[in-house]
Motif scaffolding. Structure first.
Motif, PDB file in Angstrom:
ATOM      1  N   TRP A  64      91.344  58.545  82.407  1.00 47.08           N
ATOM      2  CA  TRP A  64      92.401  57.603  82.812  1.00 47.08           C
ATOM      3  C   TRP A  64      93.148  58.060  84.070  1.00 47.08           C
ATOM      4  O   TRP A  64      94.196  57.533  84.391  1.00 47.08           O
ATOM      5  CB  TRP A  64      93.364  57.355  81.650  1.00 47.08           C
ATOM      6  N   ARG A  75      86.094  53.520  86.082  1.00 44.61           N
ATOM      7  CA  ARG A  75      86.337  52.182  85.533  1.00 44.61           C
ATOM      8  C   ARG A  75      85.316  51.870  84.443  1.00 44.61           C
ATOM      9  O   ARG A  75      85.652  51.332  83.390  1.00 44.61           O
ATOM     10  CB  ARG A  75      86.233  51.140  86.651  1.00 44.61           C
ATOM     11  N   TYR A  76      84.035  52.255  84.704  1.00 41.71           N
ATOM     12  CA  TYR A  76      82.968  52.003  83.719  1.00 41.71           C
ATOM     13  C   TYR A  76      83.104  52.946  82.527  1.00 41.71           C
ATOM     14  O   TYR A  76      82.826  52.577  81.390  1.00 41.71           O
ATOM     15  CB  TYR A  76      81.597  52.138  84.396  1.00 41.71           C
ATOM     16  N   ARG A  78      85.873  54.006  81.278  1.00 39.88           N
ATOM     17  CA  ARG A  78      86.926  53.475  80.407  1.00 39.88           C
ATOM     18  C   ARG A  78      86.406  52.284  79.606  1.00 39.88           C
ATOM     19  O   ARG A  78      86.717  52.132  78.425  1.00 39.88           O
ATOM     20  CB  ARG A  78      88.155  53.093  81.249  1.00 39.88           C
ATOM     21  N   GLU A  79      85.587  51.455  80.261  1.00 45.16           N
ATOM     22  CA  GLU A  79      85.041  50.300  79.535  1.00 45.16           C
ATOM     23  C   GLU A  79      84.136  50.768  78.382  1.00 45.16           C
ATOM     24  O   GLU A  79      84.198  50.238  77.266  1.00 45.16           O
ATOM     25  CB  GLU A  79      84.267  49.382  80.500  1.00 45.16           C
ATOM     26  N   ASP A  82      86.187  52.187  75.571  1.00 45.46           N
ATOM     27  CA  ASP A  82      86.809  51.115  74.787  1.00 45.46           C
ATOM     28  C   ASP A  82      85.805  50.463  73.855  1.00 45.46           C
ATOM     29  O   ASP A  82      86.127  50.123  72.716  1.00 45.46           O
ATOM     30  CB  ASP A  82      87.423  50.049  75.708  1.00 45.46           C
ATOM     31  N   TRP A  83      84.574  50.311  74.333  1.00 50.00           N
ATOM     32  CA  TRP A  83      83.534  49.708  73.491  1.00 50.00           C
ATOM     33  C   TRP A  83      83.322  50.575  72.249  1.00 50.00           C
ATOM     34  O   TRP A  83      83.282  50.089  71.120  1.00 50.00           O
ATOM     35  CB  TRP A  83      82.237  49.567  74.295  1.00 50.00           C
ATOM     36  N   TRP A 288      77.120  51.804  79.958  1.00 51.14           N
ATOM     37  CA  TRP A 288      77.670  50.470  80.242  1.00 51.14           C
ATOM     38  C   TRP A 288      76.525  49.455  80.326  1.00 51.14           C
ATOM     39  O   TRP A 288      76.609  48.363  79.752  1.00 51.14           O
ATOM     40  CB  TRP A 288      78.447  50.542  81.559  1.00 51.14           C
ATOM     41  N   ARG A 292      76.189  46.431  77.683  1.00 55.45           N
ATOM     42  CA  ARG A 292      76.394  45.097  78.247  1.00 55.45           C
ATOM     43  C   ARG A 292      75.124  44.260  78.131  1.00 55.45           C
ATOM     44  O   ARG A 292      75.168  43.072  77.878  1.00 55.45           O
ATOM     45  CB  ARG A 292      76.781  45.196  79.712  1.00 55.45           C
TER      46      ARG A 292
END
Ligand SMILES: Cc1ncc(COP(=O)(O)O)c(C=O)c1O
Length: 397
Positions: A64, A75-76, A78-79, A82-83, A288, A292
């Motif tokens: 972060w 950014r990826y 963190r995504e 979160d997943w 990611w 995705r």
């Protein structure tokens, strides 16, 4: 002086280097079909990400806090975090984690955090826990108790209760394994939590879910790996169920716990909350891409197909008189070690007369049939296995 090409310091011609790299690639691909003993999925095509491997991507420090410049993928990261945190039902306002180099680093981080919470704690892990656990205990200078397991690799909860009670003057760091290395046994996490809640002992409950953490959490109706009041930290391997082409992993905990290890920003512009300072940014993109492109539905289907294939492998082996079994949720099929002719061709994991193959996504029905045919073709091996009668009886359910 060695006469090996390149060892005299001269540059090697590009076409020679490319030919050598092509040979390495062919060998890795050619070996896939028989490489069934280790849990690495091979069904996801990550080649669209190949161009990104031409640059350094460094996710240095805390996910972060972004370093200066654009050569990172936070950014990826963190995504992706979160997943995983959603998958493990971590509270939205109290979750933290980072992408590790693999399952071992996740276990090391979790024990490091738990030690910060409870410096005098004893670590409890089962006899079937991964070999990284005793190593992490050693690195951190902790003391540990090895808890007994049953013959199928699951923790003996009565033994855990007895041991925690015997050492009730010390806090406990308890490690549950979801997917033991040899049989893919999953320790009963809610049962361990209930057991601990009945004692006055302060504790940290860590789950080593390197292999089975994600497939178990994806399975309908499984809420056993909740990163809230149930579990304090979870470690996952990224290259196992998600088959990334580089080793990587995920460690998750709650932010309120992670703050035990709070640090200040340093000259990199980031905060040093991770075990490694510099961390590759490529795994964030790989993970990611997998989550995705497949979504929950696609990932769950892969897990179901892998379980179906494992059930098929058990039946086929039993049909030919080779006593195989698996845990209900597992991709791993356990059986007495076949003859050396079979183990010379098939890369199995073997220990103490037992072997396993793992029906990871990417292993085909044809490969299972070919393996069974080889076991049959070396029928004498069944006789060789007979002196291990006691063990075979333990394997037959
Ligand atoms: C249960 C378990 N924990 C931890 C690990 C360690 O993972 P890594 O090799 O990614 O460090 C493994 C790897 O096989 C494992 O099976």
């Amino acid at each position: 002086m060695s006469a090996d090409p390149g060892r005299d310091g001269s540059a090697t011609r590009p076409e020679e280097l490319l030919a050598e790299l092509a040979a390495v690639r062919s060998a890795a691909v050619a070996g896939r079909e028989t490489h069934v003993g280790f849990p690495v999925a091979t069904d996801i095509d990550y080649s669209p990400l190949a161009p990104l491997f031409g640059s350094l991507l460094n996710n240095i420090g805390d996910p972060w806090t972004d370093p200066a410049g654009a050569n990172h993928t936070k950014r990826y990261e963190r995504e992706v975090l979160d997943w995983f945190a959603d998958l493990f039902q971590a509270p939205v306002d109290d979750r933290w984690g980072y992408l590790t180099s693999g399952g071992t680093e996740g276990n090391l981080y979790a024990l490091y955090l738990a030690r910060a919470r409870f410096p005098k704690a004893l670590v409890y892990h089962s006899a079937d826990a991964h070999y990284s656990l005793p190593k992490c205990v050693d690195i951190l200078g902790l003391d540990s108790v090895v808890v007994r397991t049953d013959e199928r690799g699951e923790m003996d909860y009565d033994d855990l209760a007895r041991m925690v009670d015997r050492h009730r003057d010390r806090p406990a760091i308890v490690v549950a394994t979801c997917g033991t290395t040899m049989t893919e046994a999953a320790d009963d996490v809610p049962r361990i939590r209930r057991l601990l809640a009945r004692t006055p002992v302060r504790h940290h409950l860590h789950v080593d879910g390197a292999l089975a953490g994600v497939p178990l959490a994806l399975a309908d109706g499984r809420a056993t790996l909740r990163l809230d009041a149930t579990v304090d930290s979870i470690s996952i391997s990224g290259y196992k169920f998600l088959g990334t082409p580089v080793p990587c992993g995920v460690v998750l905990t709650r932010r309120t716990l992670q703050q035990q290890l709070a640090r200040s920003p340093n000259y990199t512009g980031t905060v040093d909350t991770t075990i490694s300072g510099s961390r590759s940014g490529h795994p964030a993109l790989l993970l990611w891409y997998a989550i995705r492109s497949l979504g929950h539905h696609g990932l769950r289907e892969r897990a179901e197909r892998a379980r179906e294939l494992a059930a098929y492998a058990v039946e086929r082996l039993k049909e030919v008189g080779w006593p195989a079994w698996r845990h209900e949720h597992a991709f791993t099929v356990v059986f007495p070690t076949p003859s050396p002719a079979v183990t010379a061709k098939w890369v199995l994991a073997s220990s103490a007369g037992r072997s396993h193959l793992i029906c990871m996504p990417g292993v085909t029905r044809e490969a299972v049939d070919a393996f069974v045919a080889d076991v049959v073709a070396t029928g004498g091996a069944l006789v060789d296995a007979l002196p291990r009668q006691r063990e075979r009886q333990a394997l037959v359910r």
